[in-house]
Design a protein around this motif. Structure first.
Motif, short mmCIF file in Angstrom:
data_model
loop_
_atom_site.label_atom_id
_atom_site.label_comp_id
_atom_site.label_asym_id
_atom_site.label_seq_id
_atom_site.Cartn_x
_atom_site.Cartn_y
_atom_site.Cartn_z
N ARG A 197 -7.35 5.90 2.69
CA ARG A 197 -8.17 4.84 3.29
C ARG A 197 -8.62 5.19 4.71
O ARG A 197 -9.72 4.85 5.12
CB ARG A 197 -7.37 3.54 3.31
N VAL A 198 -7.74 5.87 5.46
CA VAL A 198 -8.05 6.16 6.86
C VAL A 198 -8.39 7.63 7.10
O VAL A 198 -8.50 8.07 8.24
CB VAL A 198 -6.91 5.70 7.80
N SER A 199 -8.57 8.38 6.02
CA SER A 199 -8.99 9.79 6.08
C SER A 199 -8.05 10.68 6.87
O SER A 199 -8.46 11.45 7.74
CB SER A 199 -10.41 9.89 6.65
N VAL A 200 -6.76 10.56 6.58
CA VAL A 200 -5.77 11.49 7.13
C VAL A 200 -4.92 11.99 5.97
O VAL A 200 -4.93 11.39 4.88
CB VAL A 200 -4.86 10.84 8.21
N SER A 201 -4.21 13.05 6.19
CA SER A 201 -3.34 13.55 5.12
C SER A 201 -2.10 12.67 5.02
O SER A 201 -1.70 12.00 5.97
CB SER A 201 -2.93 14.99 5.39
N ARG A 202 -1.51 12.71 3.85
CA ARG A 202 -0.26 11.95 3.65
C ARG A 202 0.83 12.47 4.56
O ARG A 202 1.64 11.71 5.09
CB ARG A 202 0.17 12.04 2.18
N LEU A 222 -4.86 5.02 15.85
CA LEU A 222 -5.79 3.90 15.80
C LEU A 222 -6.36 3.70 14.39
O LEU A 222 -6.51 2.55 13.94
CB LEU A 222 -6.91 4.09 16.81
N ARG A 223 -6.67 4.78 13.70
CA ARG A 223 -7.17 4.66 12.32
C ARG A 223 -6.14 3.98 11.42
O ARG A 223 -6.48 3.12 10.60
CB ARG A 223 -7.49 6.03 11.74
N VAL A 224 -4.89 4.40 11.57
CA VAL A 224 -3.83 3.83 10.73
C VAL A 224 -3.63 2.35 11.08
O VAL A 224 -3.45 1.51 10.19
CB VAL A 224 -2.52 4.64 10.86
N CYS A 225 -3.68 2.03 12.36
CA CYS A 225 -3.59 0.62 12.76
C CYS A 225 -4.72 -0.19 12.13
O CYS A 225 -4.51 -1.30 11.66
CB CYS A 225 -3.63 0.48 14.28
N GLN A 226 -5.92 0.39 12.09
CA GLN A 226 -7.04 -0.27 11.43
C GLN A 226 -6.76 -0.43 9.94
O GLN A 226 -7.04 -1.47 9.36
CB GLN A 226 -8.32 0.52 11.65
N GLY A 227 -6.17 0.59 9.34
CA GLY A 227 -5.88 0.55 7.91
C GLY A 227 -4.88 -0.52 7.50
O GLY A 227 -4.90 -0.99 6.37
N VAL A 228 -4.00 -0.91 8.44
CA VAL A 228 -3.04 -1.97 8.14
C VAL A 228 -3.40 -3.28 8.84
O VAL A 228 -2.60 -4.21 8.92
CB VAL A 228 -1.58 -1.56 8.48
N GLY A 229 -4.65 -3.36 9.34
CA GLY A 229 -5.15 -4.60 9.90
C GLY A 229 -4.61 -4.96 11.27
O GLY A 229 -4.61 -6.14 11.64
N MET A 230 -4.18 -3.97 12.03
CA MET A 230 -3.59 -4.25 13.33
C MET A 230 -4.39 -3.68 14.51
O MET A 230 -3.96 -3.78 15.65
CB MET A 230 -2.16 -3.69 13.39
N LEU A 231 -5.54 -3.11 14.25
CA LEU A 231 -6.31 -2.48 15.32
C LEU A 231 -6.66 -3.46 16.44
O LEU A 231 -6.59 -3.11 17.62
CB LEU A 231 -7.58 -1.83 14.77
N ASP A 232 -6.97 -4.68 16.09
CA ASP A 232 -7.35 -5.66 17.12
C ASP A 232 -6.19 -6.03 18.03
O ASP A 232 -6.40 -6.55 19.13
CB ASP A 232 -7.94 -6.91 16.47
N LYS A 233 -4.97 -5.75 17.65
CA LYS A 233 -3.80 -6.07 18.46
C LYS A 233 -3.53 -5.01 19.54
O LYS A 233 -2.87 -5.30 20.53
CB LYS A 233 -2.55 -6.21 17.59
N ILE A 268 0.87 -1.18 0.00
CA ILE A 268 0.00 0.00 0.00
C ILE A 268 0.89 1.22 0.00
O ILE A 268 1.82 1.32 0.81
CB ILE A 268 -0.90 0.03 1.26
N THR A 269 0.64 2.16 -0.90
CA THR A 269 1.41 3.40 -0.87
C THR A 269 0.95 4.24 0.31
O THR A 269 -0.15 4.05 0.85
CB THR A 269 1.22 4.22 -2.17
N SER A 270 1.79 5.18 0.70
CA SER A 270 1.41 6.04 1.82
C SER A 270 0.17 6.87 1.47
O SER A 270 -0.69 7.08 2.32
CB SER A 270 2.57 6.95 2.23
N GLN A 271 0.04 7.28 0.21
CA GLN A 271 -1.15 8.04 -0.18
C GLN A 271 -2.40 7.17 -0.12
O GLN A 271 -3.45 7.61 0.34
CB GLN A 271 -0.99 8.62 -1.59
N GLU A 272 -2.30 5.92 -0.55
CA GLU A 272 -3.45 5.01 -0.49
C GLU A 272 -3.90 4.77 0.95
O GLU A 272 -5.09 4.81 1.25
CB GLU A 272 -3.11 3.66 -1.14
N LEU A 273 -2.93 4.56 1.85
CA LEU A 273 -3.29 4.35 3.24
C LEU A 273 -3.87 5.61 3.85
O LEU A 273 -4.88 5.55 4.56
CB LEU A 273 -2.07 3.87 4.06
N ALA A 274 -3.28 6.74 3.56
CA ALA A 274 -3.80 8.01 4.07
C ALA A 274 -5.23 8.22 3.61
O ALA A 274 -6.10 8.61 4.41
CB ALA A 274 -2.90 9.16 3.62
#
Length: 95
Positions: free
Chosen positions: A31-36, A55-66, A23-29
């Protein structure tokens, strides 16, 4: 100093997860509604990035549950020992 080191380590881990998922940094940004730029600050270990953004970024990379598991005191030996001492031995049902 310990907070800055932890923030840097967490940021590096988030960047690694993002790259593992290709995932590019722009794609993740997006996806989680934050700026790059904010994502970049987090990945570079800026501890002033908001907890919500983290927490949003953790959710975006599938780690929020951890995250809850990582800070759960019952996941540590001390927490389990203290919990046993503090909790009642029996719980009675109300009649």
């Amino acid at each position: 100093m310990a907070v800055k080191l932890a923030a840097r380590s967490i940021g590096e881990s988030i960047a690694t997860w993002r790259k593992l998922y290709s995932i590019t940094s722009q794609e993740l940004a997006d996806r989680v509604s934050v700026s790059r730029a904010t994502l970049s600050r987090l990945e570079n270990g800026d501890p002033s990035v908001s907890f919500e953004t983290f927490l949003r970024v953790c959710q975006g990379v599938g780690m929020l549950d951890k995250i809850p598991e990582a800070v759960d005191p019952y996941e540590t030996d001390l927490g389990r020992i203290r919990a046993d001492q503090a909790l009642p031995q029996r719980v009675r049902k109300s009649k």
